[in-house]
Structure formats: structure tokens, C-alpha cells
Write a protein that holds these residues in place. Structure first.
Motif, PDB file in Angstrom:
ATOM      1  N   ASP A 104       1.227 -25.172 -17.648  1.00 31.53           N
ATOM      2  CA  ASP A 104      -0.211 -25.193 -17.363  1.00 31.53           C
ATOM      3  C   ASP A 104      -0.939 -26.315 -18.091  1.00 31.53           C
ATOM      4  O   ASP A 104      -2.093 -26.619 -17.761  1.00 31.53           O
ATOM      5  CB  ASP A 104      -0.839 -23.845 -17.720  1.00 31.53           C
ATOM      6  N   GLN A 105      -0.294 -26.932 -19.064  1.00 30.52           N
ATOM      7  CA  GLN A 105      -0.915 -28.072 -19.743  1.00 30.52           C
ATOM      8  C   GLN A 105      -0.929 -29.317 -18.862  1.00 30.52           C
ATOM      9  O   GLN A 105      -1.721 -30.230 -19.072  1.00 30.52           O
ATOM     10  CB  GLN A 105      -0.164 -28.383 -21.048  1.00 30.52           C
ATOM     11  N   CYS A 106      -0.040 -29.359 -17.878  1.00 34.58           N
ATOM     12  CA  CYS A 106       0.069 -30.536 -16.997  1.00 34.58           C
ATOM     13  C   CYS A 106      -1.134 -30.607 -16.069  1.00 34.58           C
ATOM     14  O   CYS A 106      -1.479 -29.629 -15.406  1.00 34.58           O
ATOM     15  CB  CYS A 106       1.363 -30.463 -16.187  1.00 34.58           C
TER      16      CYS A 106
ATOM     17  N   CYS B 258       3.273 -40.073 -15.327  1.00 33.38           N
ATOM     18  CA  CYS B 258       4.672 -40.009 -15.744  1.00 33.38           C
ATOM     19  C   CYS B 258       5.623 -40.629 -14.718  1.00 33.38           C
ATOM     20  O   CYS B 258       6.738 -41.022 -15.074  1.00 33.38           O
ATOM     21  CB  CYS B 258       5.066 -38.550 -16.008  1.00 33.38           C
ATOM     22  N   LEU B 259       5.192 -40.717 -13.475  1.00 28.97           N
ATOM     23  CA  LEU B 259       6.102 -41.175 -12.429  1.00 28.97           C
ATOM     24  C   LEU B 259       6.644 -42.584 -12.662  1.00 28.97           C
ATOM     25  O   LEU B 259       7.852 -42.809 -12.521  1.00 28.97           O
ATOM     26  CB  LEU B 259       5.443 -41.085 -11.050  1.00 28.97           C
ATOM     27  N   PRO B 260       5.808 -43.575 -13.039  1.00 27.81           N
ATOM     28  CA  PRO B 260       6.335 -44.941 -13.193  1.00 27.81           C
ATOM     29  C   PRO B 260       7.323 -45.118 -14.342  1.00 27.81           C
ATOM     30  O   PRO B 260       8.045 -46.116 -14.376  1.00 27.81           O
ATOM     31  CB  PRO B 260       5.067 -45.769 -13.449  1.00 27.81           C
ATOM     32  N   VAL B 261       7.371 -44.159 -15.295  1.00 25.44           N
ATOM     33  CA  VAL B 261       8.266 -44.323 -16.441  1.00 25.44           C
ATOM     34  C   VAL B 261       9.482 -43.403 -16.358  1.00 25.44           C
ATOM     35  O   VAL B 261      10.284 -43.352 -17.286  1.00 25.44           O
ATOM     36  CB  VAL B 261       7.524 -44.075 -17.778  1.00 25.44           C
ATOM     37  N   CYS B 262       9.638 -42.695 -15.248  1.00 24.16           N
ATOM     38  CA  CYS B 262      10.741 -41.746 -15.104  1.00 24.16           C
ATOM     39  C   CYS B 262      11.945 -42.415 -14.436  1.00 24.16           C
ATOM     40  O   CYS B 262      11.851 -42.863 -13.289  1.00 24.16           O
ATOM     41  CB  CYS B 262      10.293 -40.544 -14.281  1.00 24.16           C
ATOM     42  N   PRO B 263      13.097 -42.478 -15.112  1.00 30.71           N
ATOM     43  CA  PRO B 263      14.279 -43.139 -14.529  1.00 30.71           C
ATOM     44  C   PRO B 263      14.789 -42.464 -13.259  1.00 30.71           C
ATOM     45  O   PRO B 263      15.241 -43.151 -12.336  1.00 30.71           O
ATOM     46  CB  PRO B 263      15.322 -43.057 -15.645  1.00 30.71           C
ATOM     47  N   THR B 264      14.738 -41.128 -13.195  1.00 31.42           N
ATOM     48  CA  THR B 264      15.276 -40.453 -12.009  1.00 31.42           C
ATOM     49  C   THR B 264      14.323 -40.575 -10.826  1.00 31.42           C
ATOM     50  O   THR B 264      14.771 -40.612  -9.677  1.00 31.42           O
ATOM     51  CB  THR B 264      15.582 -38.973 -12.299  1.00 31.42           C
ATOM     52  N   TYR B 265      13.026 -40.659 -11.086  1.00 30.17           N
ATOM     53  CA  TYR B 265      12.081 -40.902  -9.991  1.00 30.17           C
ATOM     54  C   TYR B 265      12.284 -42.318  -9.445  1.00 30.17           C
ATOM     55  O   TYR B 265      12.250 -42.532  -8.223  1.00 30.17           O
ATOM     56  CB  TYR B 265      10.644 -40.714 -10.457  1.00 30.17           C
ATOM     57  N   ALA B 266      12.541 -43.268 -10.349  1.00 33.46           N
ATOM     58  CA  ALA B 266      12.814 -44.643  -9.910  1.00 33.46           C
ATOM     59  C   ALA B 266      14.097 -44.702  -9.083  1.00 33.46           C
ATOM     60  O   ALA B 266      14.200 -45.502  -8.143  1.00 33.46           O
ATOM     61  CB  ALA B 266      12.934 -45.556 -11.127  1.00 33.46           C
TER      62      ALA B 266
ATOM     63  N   ASN C  75      11.682 -39.445  -5.271  1.00 30.05           N
ATOM     64  CA  ASN C  75      11.482 -38.079  -4.799  1.00 30.05           C
ATOM     65  C   ASN C  75      10.633 -37.360  -5.835  1.00 30.05           C
ATOM     66  O   ASN C  75      10.961 -37.339  -7.018  1.00 30.05           O
ATOM     67  CB  ASN C  75      12.858 -37.399  -4.648  1.00 30.05           C
ATOM     68  N   GLU C  76       9.529 -36.769  -5.394  1.00 30.24           N
ATOM     69  CA  GLU C  76       8.610 -36.089  -6.316  1.00 30.24           C
ATOM     70  C   GLU C  76       9.321 -35.012  -7.122  1.00 30.24           C
ATOM     71  O   GLU C  76       9.018 -34.802  -8.301  1.00 30.24           O
ATOM     72  CB  GLU C  76       7.460 -35.460  -5.516  1.00 30.24           C
ATOM     73  N   ALA C  77      10.300 -34.340  -6.535  1.00 32.03           N
ATOM     74  CA  ALA C  77      11.034 -33.288  -7.249  1.00 32.03           C
ATOM     75  C   ALA C  77      11.914 -33.864  -8.358  1.00 32.03           C
ATOM     76  O   ALA C  77      12.370 -33.125  -9.236  1.00 32.03           O
ATOM     77  CB  ALA C  77      11.895 -32.487  -6.284  1.00 32.03           C
ATOM     78  N   GLU C  78      12.160 -35.182  -8.331  1.00 35.03           N
ATOM     79  CA  GLU C  78      12.948 -35.843  -9.373  1.00 35.03           C
ATOM     80  C   GLU C  78      12.050 -36.539 -10.389  1.00 35.03           C
ATOM     81  O   GLU C  78      12.476 -37.449 -11.090  1.00 35.03           O
ATOM     82  CB  GLU C  78      13.904 -36.863  -8.740  1.00 35.03           C
ATOM     83  N   SER C  79      10.811 -36.076 -10.486  1.00 33.67           N
ATOM     84  CA  SER C  79       9.863 -36.615 -11.458  1.00 33.67           C
ATOM     85  C   SER C  79       9.471 -35.518 -12.445  1.00 33.67           C
ATOM     86  O   SER C  79       9.669 -34.327 -12.177  1.00 33.67           O
ATOM     87  CB  SER C  79       8.605 -37.118 -10.741  1.00 33.67           C
ATOM     88  N   PRO C  80       8.905 -35.881 -13.603  1.00 33.89           N
ATOM     89  CA  PRO C  80       8.445 -34.847 -14.540  1.00 33.89           C
ATOM     90  C   PRO C  80       7.418 -33.904 -13.901  1.00 33.89           C
ATOM     91  O   PRO C  80       7.491 -32.684 -14.083  1.00 33.89           O
ATOM     92  CB  PRO C  80       7.828 -35.656 -15.678  1.00 33.89           C
ATOM     93  N   ARG C  81       6.492 -34.474 -13.147  1.00 35.35           N
ATOM     94  CA  ARG C  81       5.465 -33.650 -12.509  1.00 35.35           C
ATOM     95  C   ARG C  81       6.100 -32.649 -11.545  1.00 35.35           C
ATOM     96  O   ARG C  81       5.719 -31.471 -11.506  1.00 35.35           O
ATOM     97  CB  ARG C  81       4.468 -34.559 -11.769  1.00 35.35           C
ATOM     98  N   GLY C  82       7.079 -33.109 -10.777  1.00 36.52           N
ATOM     99  CA  GLY C  82       7.747 -32.217  -9.842  1.00 36.52           C
ATOM    100  C   GLY C  82       8.552 -31.146 -10.549  1.00 36.52           C
ATOM    101  O   GLY C  82       8.568 -29.980 -10.146  1.00 36.52           O
TER     102      GLY C  82
ATOM    103  N   ALA D 205       6.357 -28.410 -11.917  1.00 41.73           N
ATOM    104  CA  ALA D 205       5.964 -27.485 -10.845  1.00 41.73           C
ATOM    105  C   ALA D 205       7.111 -26.525 -10.507  1.00 41.73           C
ATOM    106  O   ALA D 205       6.888 -25.327 -10.287  1.00 41.73           O
ATOM    107  CB  ALA D 205       5.538 -28.272  -9.605  1.00 41.73           C
ATOM    108  N   ILE D 206       8.348 -27.034 -10.494  1.00 44.37           N
ATOM    109  CA  ILE D 206       9.511 -26.186 -10.210  1.00 44.37           C
ATOM    110  C   ILE D 206       9.682 -25.146 -11.318  1.00 44.37           C
ATOM    111  O   ILE D 206       9.898 -23.957 -11.054  1.00 44.37           O
ATOM    112  CB  ILE D 206      10.786 -27.042 -10.070  1.00 44.37           C
ATOM    113  N   ALA D 207       9.579 -25.585 -12.569  1.00 44.07           N
ATOM    114  CA  ALA D 207       9.750 -24.672 -13.702  1.00 44.07           C
ATOM    115  C   ALA D 207       8.696 -23.572 -13.669  1.00 44.07           C
ATOM    116  O   ALA D 207       9.009 -22.388 -13.910  1.00 44.07           O
ATOM    117  CB  ALA D 207       9.668 -25.449 -15.020  1.00 44.07           C
ATOM    118  N   ALA D 208       7.456 -23.941 -13.363  1.00 46.88           N
ATOM    119  CA  ALA D 208       6.379 -22.951 -13.305  1.00 46.88           C
ATOM    120  C   ALA D 208       6.623 -21.949 -12.180  1.00 46.88           C
ATOM    121  O   ALA D 208       6.408 -20.740 -12.352  1.00 46.88           O
ATOM    122  CB  ALA D 208       5.032 -23.651 -13.122  1.00 46.88           C
TER     123      ALA D 208
END
Length: 404
Positions: A23-25, A31-39, A43-50, A53-56
Motif C-alpha cells: 500500500d506504500q506504492c 521504477c520501470l526504467p531502472v528494472c533489469p527484468t522490465y528492460a 512486460n508490466e508484470a516483470e516490473s517492481p510496480r507489477g 500489485a501481484i503480491a498485494a
């Protein structure tokens, strides 16, 4: 009917903690431009933000832990680049640990292999046997036979063909109670013993006394792999060894261990020896080295140890040394603890991207302070026929140290 857990059961408490962290997010996407797996996947699900959301959704029971959802979480490298840019100060690393603990270890986790490599004595015996059987001669044949996705194939590729250095030892003066205690770890105690001895040499030259703890696993791979019970057992062992040492500060030359050691020892000063050496750099003199080196900064060195500035300060004290920094982020070599074993093909993509960034620098050496990163990068260096010596920065500094 499915029974619901009691309100204060461990499961519900863990779920509540995950929801609280998620809920802090604010879903800003920085975070997307600095995430290696998103790069890698876009895929949004391969980003911290995604993943948040999955964890929540899993914690709130709005989604079931399907293979697909779980894989997105397991793909995370835990590099923590996202925490560094987050305006809401989301504790993403803690959220990831809690979520993986809630789900338990992943099905593809190579438990037998991890159990082996987390035991330094067993690894040393295995390496001795490999030497007797001329492992270097049939290593390539065996790795060619194994499937590309095999964790054992990756482990064999990353295993050095040469015999490991002798276990690290403190000087005679420091074998009793010393202010500093060095934690050797598991893989590092076998394949980075030279760097650990270099740390002791440099610290003693700077005026410190260092004792050495027994070599065992800190539990980092279990902690980040969802094996909470095994991770806690390792943490207990860390606490016992620390108490017995009588030291006032704990050091590790492996940035990947520092976060786990700090978690096991709250309130204890657990640091990279580079920080201590940088604060006493005036006591150290180095011989010139007319070489160009590529410096790989592991994610844990930047985002956990935060000792990259200290490393720069020390390397600049070596006359004639030309230091070229590998670009980041979102680059990550892909080792990430056990990630290179669980997802070898993804890890190889990230490794090769990292080496592509290094190639134009035309270095004579590549330095990296995390043993997992360095062994992983070494496989790519050998595969690409690059004539680069690869070593821990502390090893280079100790080699160039002027004796008093």
C-alpha cells in the motif's frame, strides 16, 4: 468448505504485512526504467510496480498463486534499483522476501544443488576430487551433454577449473578477540578466499586486527528463495558465531551477504571492508599499474553495501590505473544469488548484455566484488574468447600494496 486462517495466525500476519508494504506504492512507474527484468521483457508484470500489485493480490486472496503469477515474482533479481528511485520509499526488498516466504520455495528451485554449494567443506572436497579426475579436461563435454536449462550445467560452467585457494586465516596477533571479525560465507570462502586474505592484508596495513569466523552459509539464498525456516536456522548460526567472536564490527568481502547478515544481527555494525579502508586510505601506498580495467559494480554493492564510493576512492590511489565503469542501470549481470541456477537462459541474456557494455572499453581486467557475479561473468568472458583477467578489487589492491 475452505477454512480461513485464524486472525492472528502466521499466515494472516504475513499477508497483512505484505498488504501494508504494498500500500506504500503510489504506482508512479519511476521504477520501470531502472528494472533489469522490465528492460528484458517490456512486460508490466516483470516490473517492481507489477510485482507489488501481484503480491498485494495474493496477500488479499484476490488471486491464487498460479504458475504464471509465481514466475513473475521468481524472475525478480532483487537488485533493489527500484528502492533507490522510489519517491514513496517502498521497502520493495522486504516485500519480496515476505511474499516469497508466504508462497514457499519455488518448484524449480534446485534444492540438492543449493544444499551442496552452501557447504564449504563439501565444496572443497568436491573440487579436490575434480582435480584428481582432471575435471578441466571433461568439463566442456559434460556441460554440452546437459540441457541448457539445467541448473547443474550452470553450476559446472561457473565452477573454476583451478584448485581453490587455502581457507582464509587471521594473523597470529588477531586469533583471539579482535575488533573486526570477517565472515567467510559459503561459496566465497572457497572461490574468493584470495580476496578475503587480501582484505585482511589491507586492513592490517591500515592498522586493524581481524579475526575470522567459521565458514558457513549466511542463509541469503534461502531467505530470498522463500525457504524461511532454513534461513532462520542460518541466522541463528550467524548470531552464535558473532557472539562467540567478541568483535565489535562484522565485515564481508561479498556484498551479497551483507543484507542477510544485517538482518540476522540488528544493531550490529556489518560493513564492507572497503569502507574502513577508504577512511584510513592515507595509511596505504600502492605500486603503479599501467592497465585499463572495467569495473563492474554489483547491484548489492551499490544498493545494499553502498560501498561503491569507497571502492572508487581506493582504486584512484593506484598510480597509472585507468578505471572504466560499466554503465548502469538497468544493467544487471543476472547472477542474483540462485537466479542464474533457476533461470539460466534469462541470466545468460543479462550477463551477455553486461559484457556488451564492457567490450568497447577494451579492458585488460574486469573487477567485480561479488563472487556470484564474477563467476557468472567469467563464463561469458570465456565463451566469448575475451582475454580478460577477472578478480575481486581487493585482490588487485593487495597485489599493488607497497609493504611498510
Amino acid at each position: 468448505m475452505t477454512s480461513m486462517p485464524l486472525e492472528k495466525s502466521p499466515v494472516s500476519l504475513a499477508s497483512g504485512r505484505i498488504v501494508e508494504l504494498a500500500d506504500q506504492c503510489v504506482q508512479c512507474g519511476l521504477c520501470l526504467p531502472v528494472c533489469p527484468t522490465y528492460a528484458l521483457d517490456r512486460n508490466e508484470a516483470e516490473s517492481p510496480r507489477g510485482r507489488i500489485a501481484i503480491a498485494a493480490a495474493l496477500a488479499r486472496r484476490q488471486a491464487s498463486p498460479s504458475t504464471t503469477l509465481r514466475e513473475h515474482l521468481d524472475h525478480c533479481l532483487g537488485c533493489l534499483n527500484c528502492e533507490k528511485v522510489c519517491p514513496a520509499n517502498v521497502q520493495y526488498g522486504e516485500l519480496l522476501i515476505e511474499t516469497r516466504a508466504l508462497l514457499g520455495p519455488a518448484p524449480q528451485r534446485p534444492r540438492q544443488l543449493l544444499n551442496l554449494i552452501s557447504r564449504p567443506a563439501s565444496m572443497r572436497r568436491l573440487r579436490r576430487v575434480g582435480g584428481w579426475l582432471a575435471f578441466a579436461r571433461w568439463k566442456n563435454w559434460l556441460t554440452d551433454v546437459l540441457p541448457t536449462r539445467s541448473a547443474w550445467r550452470t553450476a559446472l560452467l561457473t565452477m573454476p577449473s583451478s584448485a581453490p585457494a587455502a581457507p582464509v586465516r587471521a594473523s597470529r596477533e588477531a586469533r583471539g578477540k579482535s575488533p573486526l571479525a570477517l565472515f567467510p560465507g559459503c561459496v566465497a570462502s572457497v572461490d574468493d578466499a584470495q580476496a578475503q586474505q587480501a582484505a585482511i592484508t589491507l586492513l592490517e596495513a591500515a592498522g586493524f586486527q581481524v579475526s575470522v569466523l567459521p565458514a558457513f552459509c549466511c542463509g541469503a539464498m534461502d531467505l530470498h528463495g522463500g525457504a524461511a525456516d532454513s534461513a532462520e536456522q542460518a541466522a541463528q548460526r550467524v548470531r552464535q558465531a558473532w557472539t562467540a567472536s567478541g568483535a565489535t564490527q562484522l565485515i564481508s568481502v561479498t556484498p551479497g551477504c551483507l543484507g542477510t547478515l544485517r538482518r540476522a544481527l540488528p544493531g550490529v555494525s556489518v560493513i564492507d571492508p572497503l569502507e574502513l579502508l577508504a577512511t584510513h586510505a592515507d595509511r596505504l601506498r600502492f605500486r603503479p599499474l599501467a592497465q585499463r580495467i572495467a569495473l563492474h559494480l554489483p547491484c548489492t554493492q551499490i544498493n545494499v553495501a553502498r560501498s561503491d564510493g569507497a571502492l572508487w576512492q581506493l582504486l584512484r590511489r593506484v598510480p597509472e590505473l585507468e578505471v572504466m565503469l560499466l554503465p548502469r542501470p538497468p544493467y544487471c549481470c543476472g547472477a542474483a544469488g540462485s537466479h542464474l541456477l533457476e533461470f539460466p537462459e534469462r541470466a545468460a541474456q543479462l550477463r551477455d548484455d553486461t559484457l556488451r557494455q564492457a567490450a568497447p572499453l577494451e579492458p585488460q581486467r574486469l573487477l567485480s566484488s561479488n563472487i556470484g557475479c564474477r563467476l557468472h561473468l567469467a563464463v561469458g568472458i570465456d565463451a566469448q574468447g575475451l582475454n580478460w583477467l577477472h578478480q575481486h578489487p581487493l585482490t588487485l589492491l593487495a597485489q599493488q600494496l607497497e609493504p611498510h
